[in-house]
Design a protein around this motif. Structure first.
Motif, mmCIF file in Angstrom:
data_model
loop_
_atom_site.group_PDB
_atom_site.id
_atom_site.type_symbol
_atom_site.label_atom_id
_atom_site.label_comp_id
_atom_site.label_asym_id
_atom_site.label_seq_id
_atom_site.Cartn_x
_atom_site.Cartn_y
_atom_site.Cartn_z
ATOM 1 N N HIS A 47 -23.208 25.104 65.019
ATOM 2 C CA HIS A 47 -22.424 23.900 64.746
ATOM 3 C C HIS A 47 -21.794 23.935 63.355
ATOM 4 O O HIS A 47 -20.652 23.498 63.177
ATOM 5 N N LEU A 48 -22.523 24.433 62.371
ATOM 6 C CA LEU A 48 -22.043 24.406 60.995
ATOM 7 C C LEU A 48 -20.833 25.302 60.792
ATOM 8 O O LEU A 48 -19.838 24.893 60.169
ATOM 9 N N ARG A 90 -14.280 29.708 68.139
ATOM 10 C CA ARG A 90 -14.183 28.345 67.612
ATOM 11 C C ARG A 90 -13.699 28.330 66.161
ATOM 12 O O ARG A 90 -14.220 27.622 65.319
ATOM 13 N N GLY A 91 -12.711 29.152 65.905
ATOM 14 C CA GLY A 91 -12.117 29.207 64.577
ATOM 15 C C GLY A 91 -12.803 30.131 63.601
ATOM 16 O O GLY A 91 -12.326 30.312 62.474
ATOM 17 N N ASP A 120 -30.096 13.577 65.222
ATOM 18 C CA ASP A 120 -28.796 13.543 65.886
ATOM 19 C C ASP A 120 -27.816 14.507 65.210
ATOM 20 O O ASP A 120 -27.669 14.505 63.979
ATOM 21 N N LEU A 121 -27.150 15.313 66.020
ATOM 22 C CA LEU A 121 -26.262 16.346 65.479
ATOM 23 C C LEU A 121 -25.056 15.756 64.765
ATOM 24 O O LEU A 121 -24.817 16.037 63.586
ATOM 25 N N ALA A 122 -24.274 14.949 65.466
ATOM 26 C CA ALA A 122 -22.983 14.509 64.945
ATOM 27 C C ALA A 122 -23.107 13.504 63.816
ATOM 28 O O ALA A 122 -22.270 13.494 62.899
ATOM 29 N N ARG A 123 -24.137 12.659 63.852
ATOM 30 C CA ARG A 123 -24.208 11.551 62.903
ATOM 31 C C ARG A 123 -25.231 11.741 61.789
ATOM 32 O O ARG A 123 -25.198 11.002 60.795
ATOM 33 N N VAL A 124 -26.152 12.698 61.954
ATOM 34 C CA VAL A 124 -27.197 12.883 60.951
ATOM 35 C C VAL A 124 -27.196 14.311 60.401
ATOM 36 O O VAL A 124 -26.925 14.540 59.221
#
Length: 412
Positions: free
Chosen positions: A16-17, A42-43, A393-397
């Protein structure tokens, strides 16, 4: 800015990072031995380096891990030199320290800020090595020294690094005090939006009748079925568990290799060994309710957790599995081993039930009681999900914390 990631099995913990940094407009390059040809994911520019396990038969056995780390570090060093010749100069390097890939990169880019993902620091006592007497090395001399050499490459990379990151407090505390101060605890993150409860979920797996929430499904998941993750304890609990729960379907996910421990001394797989041990105490009709699914896809795995009534998770004092936190995110009631890494995520009676790792009878009793108590399952499952949403939580934390950490590292 320019970022360089190193992970022999990229993306691994950087799934993810690394793409998040690319999406934010940074140039992101990854070196890995997982691919044979350069590609963009993914870039992220994913570049291969060549590595073959070195011949270490003439080395002292304590040197095996260090020898492989130095050899892999030399391979990434050569790849880094080639990158430098092409004009690449990262502002920040982040490497998993487990395989030695960042051992020599300070000499290539001395001005780059360096971070390491330090997943585990081995100990001769108090963690995995001396935990299970059934599989300890009888009469081993020099275990402390073997662990010292096993940690040497990890220590060298963390000493060289400006900062370190690790997923849990338990994993951070496994490091010696002089290194612990460099570590920031931030978990890799769980996608709680995708990995969530679904009362209407159903699952179809090859060789198995369709399952949904009306079925009494018990799940057990490992990457590989081996003692480090309690597979032997689970299998020894099966005869009594199947007898107590005549309608239960037991679904076992995992491959037959070895991730952390060793293969059985007599050859074969741990599934074969444990099946031979318990099969004589399980009638054919009961054994037909046990399904070994092997490795399954991401979507099927989520659906499996969604239809599960009770999920079992056992582990030595070792790295905490993503699968436990994903089961919590789905809201399934969990029975888990009362070991250090698990206690960080699960509080007994609040977000799950904990039992002694070695007590197969207690495991059977805890599972049976939960299967008979729908209200308790709902309460524990909801509390487990709330804990994951709040802290993992991945997206928010987790991802925002990771981004802030690495951007601050890069700025110095």
């Amino acid at each position: 800015m320019q970022f360089l990631f190193l992970h022999q099995n990229f993306p691994g913990q950087f799934a993810h990072l690394a793409p998040a940094l690319a999406a934010a407009g940074h140039r992101v390059v990854a070196l890995t031995s997982r691919v044979a040809e350069a590609q963009v994911w993914r870039g992220v520019e994913v570049l291969p380096y060549r590595y073959a396990v070195p011949q270490d038969t003439r080395l002292h056995p304590w040197m095996t891990t260090l020898n492989r780390a130095v050899d892999r570090g030399a391979a990434t060093y050569r790849a880094a030199l080639a990158l430098r010749e092409r004009g690449f100069a990262p502002d920040c390097i982040l490497a998993h320290s487990g395989w030695g890939e960042a051992l020599f990169l300070r000499e290539v880019w001395p001005r780059a800020r360096m971070g390491v993902f330090s997943e585990f620091y081995y100990a001769a006592e108090g963690a995995d090595v001396d935990f299970d007497p059934e599989f300890q090395r009888a009469g081993e001399i020099g275990r402390v020294h073997r662990m010292r050499f096993k940690n040497m490459a990890i220590r060298m990379q963390l000493e060289e690094a400006d900062q370190g990151i690790t997923p849990t407090r338990w994993q951070a505390d496994a490091h010696p005090p002089d290194l612990r101060g460099k570590l920031t605890v931030i978990h890799d993150g769980i996608d709680t939006d995708a990995i969530a409860p679904d009362p209407a979920a159903s699952l179809e797996l090859a060789g198995l009748d369709p399952l949904d929430r009306s079925d009494e499904v018990i799940t057990f998941v490992n990457r590989n079925l081996e003692p480090y993750r309690g597979f032997h304890v689970f299998m020894r609990a099966l005869p009594a568990l199947l007898a107590r729960r005549p309608l239960a379907r037991v679904i076992v996910v995992g491959e037959d290799g070895v991730s952390y421990g060793t293969a059985p001394e007599g050859g074969g797989t741990w599934r074969e060994v444990m099946t031979r041990e318990v099969r004589g105490r399980i009638p054919d009709a009961d054994w037909a309710r046990v399904h070994f699914a092997g490795r399954i896809g991401r979507d099927d795995f989520t659906r499996l957790l969604q239809v599960s009534r009770v999920h079992l998770y056992l582990t030595y004092p070792f790295v905490l599995s993503w699968s436990l936190l994903e089961a919590m995110s789905v809201g399934v009631a969990i029975v888990a081993s009362d070991t250090g890494p698990v206690r960080e995520a699960i509080t007994d009676g609040e977000t799950g039930r904990l039992v002694d790792f070695f007590d197969a009878g207690a495991l059977v009793e805890a599972v049976s009681k939960l299967l008979d108590d729908g209200a308790a399952r709902a309460r524990l499952g909801a509390a487990a999900r709330a804990r994951i949403v709040r802290d993992y939580d991945l997206a928010r934390v987790c991802l925002p914390r990771q981004m802030a950490w690495i951007e601050a590292l890069a700025r110095g």
